[in-house]
Scaffold this motif. Structure first.
Motif, PDB file in Angstrom:
ATOM      1  N   MET A   1       0.824  -1.171   0.000  1.00  0.00           N
ATOM      2  CA  MET A   1       0.000   0.000   0.000  1.00  0.00           C
ATOM      3  C   MET A   1       0.882   1.253   0.000  1.00  0.00           C
ATOM      4  SD  MET A   1      -2.532   1.564   2.894  1.00  0.00           S
ATOM      5  CE  MET A   1      -1.273   1.702   4.084  1.00  0.00           C
ATOM      6  N   HIS A   2       0.592   2.135  -0.905  1.00  0.00           N
ATOM      7  CA  HIS A   2       1.238   3.442  -0.971  1.00  0.00           C
ATOM      8  C   HIS A   2       0.158   4.456  -1.281  1.00  0.00           C
ATOM      9  CE1 HIS A   2       5.459   2.160  -0.913  1.00  0.00           C
ATOM     10  NE2 HIS A   2       5.020   1.087  -1.543  1.00  0.00           N
ATOM     11  N   LEU A   3       0.054   5.480  -0.446  1.00  0.00           N
ATOM     12  CA  LEU A   3      -0.921   6.521  -0.716  1.00  0.00           C
ATOM     13  C   LEU A   3      -0.513   7.814  -0.044  1.00  0.00           C
ATOM     14  CD1 LEU A   3      -3.020   6.575   2.075  1.00  0.00           C
ATOM     15  CD2 LEU A   3      -3.449   4.382   1.069  1.00  0.00           C
ATOM     16  N   THR A   4      -1.230   8.861  -0.369  1.00  0.00           N
ATOM     17  CA  THR A   4      -1.033  10.159   0.259  1.00  0.00           C
ATOM     18  C   THR A   4      -2.262  10.448   1.097  1.00  0.00           C
ATOM     19  OG1 THR A   4       0.318  10.922  -1.588  1.00  0.00           O
ATOM     20  CG2 THR A   4      -0.631  12.607  -0.169  1.00  0.00           C
ATOM     21  N   VAL A   5      -2.042  10.833   2.344  1.00  0.00           N
ATOM     22  CA  VAL A   5      -3.149  11.098   3.271  1.00  0.00           C
ATOM     23  C   VAL A   5      -3.123  12.556   3.701  1.00  0.00           C
ATOM     24  CG1 VAL A   5      -3.261   8.717   4.129  1.00  0.00           C
ATOM     25  CG2 VAL A   5      -1.785  10.379   5.274  1.00  0.00           C
ATOM     26  N   GLU A   6      -4.298  13.074   4.043  1.00  0.00           N
ATOM     27  CA  GLU A   6      -4.407  14.427   4.572  1.00  0.00           C
ATOM     28  C   GLU A   6      -4.140  14.391   6.071  1.00  0.00           C
ATOM     29  OE1 GLU A   6      -4.693  17.542   3.382  1.00  0.00           O
ATOM     30  OE2 GLU A   6      -4.439  16.591   1.427  1.00  0.00           O
ATOM     31  N   THR A   7      -3.292  15.297   6.517  1.00  0.00           N
ATOM     32  CA  THR A   7      -2.953  15.357   7.932  1.00  0.00           C
ATOM     33  C   THR A   7      -3.067  16.799   8.421  1.00  0.00           C
ATOM     34  OG1 THR A   7      -0.590  15.909   7.778  1.00  0.00           O
ATOM     35  CG2 THR A   7      -1.197  13.583   7.471  1.00  0.00           C
ATOM     36  N   THR A   8      -2.829  16.947   9.693  1.00  0.00           N
ATOM     37  CA  THR A   8      -2.830  18.270  10.302  1.00  0.00           C
ATOM     38  C   THR A   8      -1.687  19.135   9.788  1.00  0.00           C
ATOM     39  OG1 THR A   8      -1.610  17.337  12.166  1.00  0.00           O
ATOM     40  CG2 THR A   8      -4.005  17.545  12.413  1.00  0.00           C
ATOM     41  N   GLU A   9      -0.728  18.531   9.094  1.00  0.00           N
ATOM     42  CA  GLU A   9       0.402  19.270   8.530  1.00  0.00           C
ATOM     43  C   GLU A   9       0.403  19.221   7.003  1.00  0.00           C
ATOM     44  OE1 GLU A   9       3.989  17.909  10.434  1.00  0.00           O
ATOM     45  OE2 GLU A   9       3.154  18.296  12.429  1.00  0.00           O
ATOM     46  N   GLY A  10      -0.731  18.873   6.413  1.00  0.00           N
ATOM     47  CA  GLY A  10      -0.838  18.788   4.959  1.00  0.00           C
ATOM     48  C   GLY A  10      -0.692  17.357   4.485  1.00  0.00           C
ATOM     49  N   PRO A  11      -0.632  17.155   3.155  1.00  0.00           N
ATOM     50  CA  PRO A  11      -0.539  15.799   2.602  1.00  0.00           C
ATOM     51  C   PRO A  11       0.796  15.129   2.943  1.00  0.00           C
ATOM     52  CG  PRO A  11      -1.006  17.440   0.895  1.00  0.00           C
ATOM     53  CD  PRO A  11      -0.731  18.179   2.149  1.00  0.00           C
ATOM     54  N   ILE A  12       0.725  13.847   3.278  1.00  0.00           N
ATOM     55  CA  ILE A  12       1.924  13.072   3.628  1.00  0.00           C
ATOM     56  C   ILE A  12       1.816  11.699   2.976  1.00  0.00           C
ATOM     57  CG2 ILE A  12       3.091  11.879   5.530  1.00  0.00           C
ATOM     58  CD1 ILE A  12       2.600  14.261   7.255  1.00  0.00           C
ATOM     59  N   ALA A  13       2.951  11.207   2.487  1.00  0.00           N
ATOM     60  CA  ALA A  13       3.012   9.868   1.887  1.00  0.00           C
ATOM     61  C   ALA A  13       3.029   8.807   2.981  1.00  0.00           C
ATOM     62  CB  ALA A  13       4.257   9.731   1.026  1.00  0.00           C
ATOM     63  N   VAL A  14       2.243   7.761   2.776  1.00  0.00           N
ATOM     64  CA  VAL A  14       2.213   6.612   3.674  1.00  0.00           C
ATOM     65  C   VAL A  14       2.417   5.374   2.820  1.00  0.00           C
ATOM     66  CG1 VAL A  14       0.775   5.231   5.229  1.00  0.00           C
ATOM     67  CG2 VAL A  14       0.697   7.721   5.354  1.00  0.00           C
ATOM     68  N   PRO A  15       3.453   4.579   3.095  1.00  0.00           N
ATOM     69  CA  PRO A  15       4.445   4.775   4.139  1.00  0.00           C
ATOM     70  C   PRO A  15       5.425   5.877   3.767  1.00  0.00           C
ATOM     71  CG  PRO A  15       5.060   2.895   2.806  1.00  0.00           C
ATOM     72  CD  PRO A  15       3.722   3.379   2.298  1.00  0.00           C
ATOM     73  N   SER A  16       6.167   6.316   4.771  1.00  0.00           N
ATOM     74  CA  SER A  16       7.162   7.358   4.551  1.00  0.00           C
ATOM     75  C   SER A  16       8.318   6.804   3.727  1.00  0.00           C
ATOM     76  CB  SER A  16       7.700   7.865   5.890  1.00  0.00           C
ATOM     77  OG  SER A  16       8.807   8.715   5.676  1.00  0.00           O
ATOM     78  N   PRO A  17       8.640   7.436   2.591  1.00  0.00           N
ATOM     79  CA  PRO A  17       9.771   6.944   1.797  1.00  0.00           C
ATOM     80  C   PRO A  17      11.128   7.214   2.454  1.00  0.00           C
ATOM     81  CG  PRO A  17       8.808   8.900   0.788  1.00  0.00           C
ATOM     82  CD  PRO A  17       7.942   8.544   1.960  1.00  0.00           C
ATOM     83  N   GLU A  18      11.150   8.111   3.428  1.00  0.00           N
ATOM     84  CA  GLU A  18      12.421   8.465   4.087  1.00  0.00           C
ATOM     85  C   GLU A  18      12.722   7.640   5.336  1.00  0.00           C
ATOM     86  OE1 GLU A  18      10.083  11.245   3.776  1.00  0.00           O
ATOM     87  OE2 GLU A  18      10.770  11.502   1.723  1.00  0.00           O
ATOM     88  N   HIS A  19      11.792   6.807   5.752  1.00  0.00           N
ATOM     89  CA  HIS A  19      11.964   6.055   6.989  1.00  0.00           C
ATOM     90  C   HIS A  19      11.857   4.551   6.735  1.00  0.00           C
ATOM     91  CE1 HIS A  19      10.654  10.071   8.247  1.00  0.00           C
ATOM     92  NE2 HIS A  19      11.375   9.839   9.328  1.00  0.00           N
ATOM     93  N   ARG A  20      12.545   3.777   7.560  1.00  0.00           N
ATOM     94  CA  ARG A  20      12.462   2.318   7.448  1.00  0.00           C
ATOM     95  C   ARG A  20      11.065   1.831   7.827  1.00  0.00           C
ATOM     96  NH1 ARG A  20      14.503  -2.576   7.063  1.00  0.00           N
ATOM     97  NH2 ARG A  20      14.318  -4.085   8.754  1.00  0.00           N
ATOM     98  N   TRP A  21      10.449   2.500   8.800  1.00  0.00           N
ATOM     99  CA  TRP A  21       9.142   2.101   9.307  1.00  0.00           C
ATOM    100  C   TRP A  21       8.214   3.303   9.376  1.00  0.00           C
ATOM    101  CZ3 TRP A  21       9.040  -3.004   9.744  1.00  0.00           C
ATOM    102  CH2 TRP A  21      10.229  -3.688  10.047  1.00  0.00           C
ATOM    103  N   THR A  22       6.928   3.045   9.228  1.00  0.00           N
ATOM    104  CA  THR A  22       5.893   4.037   9.499  1.00  0.00           C
ATOM    105  C   THR A  22       4.958   3.419  10.521  1.00  0.00           C
ATOM    106  OG1 THR A  22       6.024   4.997   7.274  1.00  0.00           O
ATOM    107  CG2 THR A  22       4.012   5.418   8.532  1.00  0.00           C
ATOM    108  N   ALA A  23       4.790   4.106  11.646  1.00  0.00           N
ATOM    109  CA  ALA A  23       3.905   3.621  12.709  1.00  0.00           C
ATOM    110  C   ALA A  23       2.685   4.532  12.769  1.00  0.00           C
ATOM    111  CB  ALA A  23       4.626   3.627  14.053  1.00  0.00           C
TER     112      ALA A  23
END
Length: 155
Positions: A1-23
């Motif tokens: 699964m790869h998508l962009t979600v709306e957050t309190t800080e604007g759109p963010i990619a999930v999972p994060s491409p810059e991190h080994r893990w996304t929690a």
């Protein structure tokens, strides 16, 4: 699964491409414990993530909160608690349902149960942690599970 979600800080990619893990830390509703004590602990759980931010950074983990609300409704909560990480507004429950997050009905509304989902960089769900009986340990439980996953992966 790869998508962009709306957050309190604007759109963010999930999972994060810059991190080994996304929690993803799913909560029922900030402040709901004041109305429904049996669901209390959302604020405590999210603050546990804030308070262990340095450990998440060292472990290569992008932490995100998630709730069944619009990001605008969550922004004030995130600001006043100085969370330091974004909250996902999953008002239509799409993300949580795609990840298999359990739900609860409270006050006639469908909300998420307290849970955590750990994704690897490739978008694979590596763990769904539920129940989380002790909100004060929400962050610690996720960090422990990530350490187990890394040991199993030989990292």
């Amino acid at each position: 699964m790869h998508l962009t979600v709306e957050t309190t800080e604007g759109p963010i990619a999930v999972p994060s491409p810059e991190h080994r893990w996304t929690a993803l830390f799913f909560i029922t509703e900030p402040g709901i414990g004041e109305v429904l004590p049996e669901l209390a602990g959302c604020t405590t759980g999210l603050c546990s993530v804030r308070d262990t931010a340095a450990r998440f950074a060292r472990a290569g983990v992008r932490a995100l909160g998630a709730s069944a609300h619009a990001p605008g409704r969550l922004a004030e909560f995130a600001r006043t608690r100085e969370l330091g990480y974004p909250l996902i507004g999953d008002g239509d429950l799409t993300l949580g349902r795609a990840l298999g997050v359990p739900e609860v009905t409270a006050d006639g509304r469908t909300l998420f149960a307290r849970a955590a989902v750990i994704l690897d960089r490739g978008g694979e769900v590596r763990a769904l942690l539920h129940p989380v009986p002790d909100p004060e340990r929400h962050a610690e439980i996720v960090l422990e599970r990530i350490a187990e996953l890394e040991a199993a992966d030989g990292v």
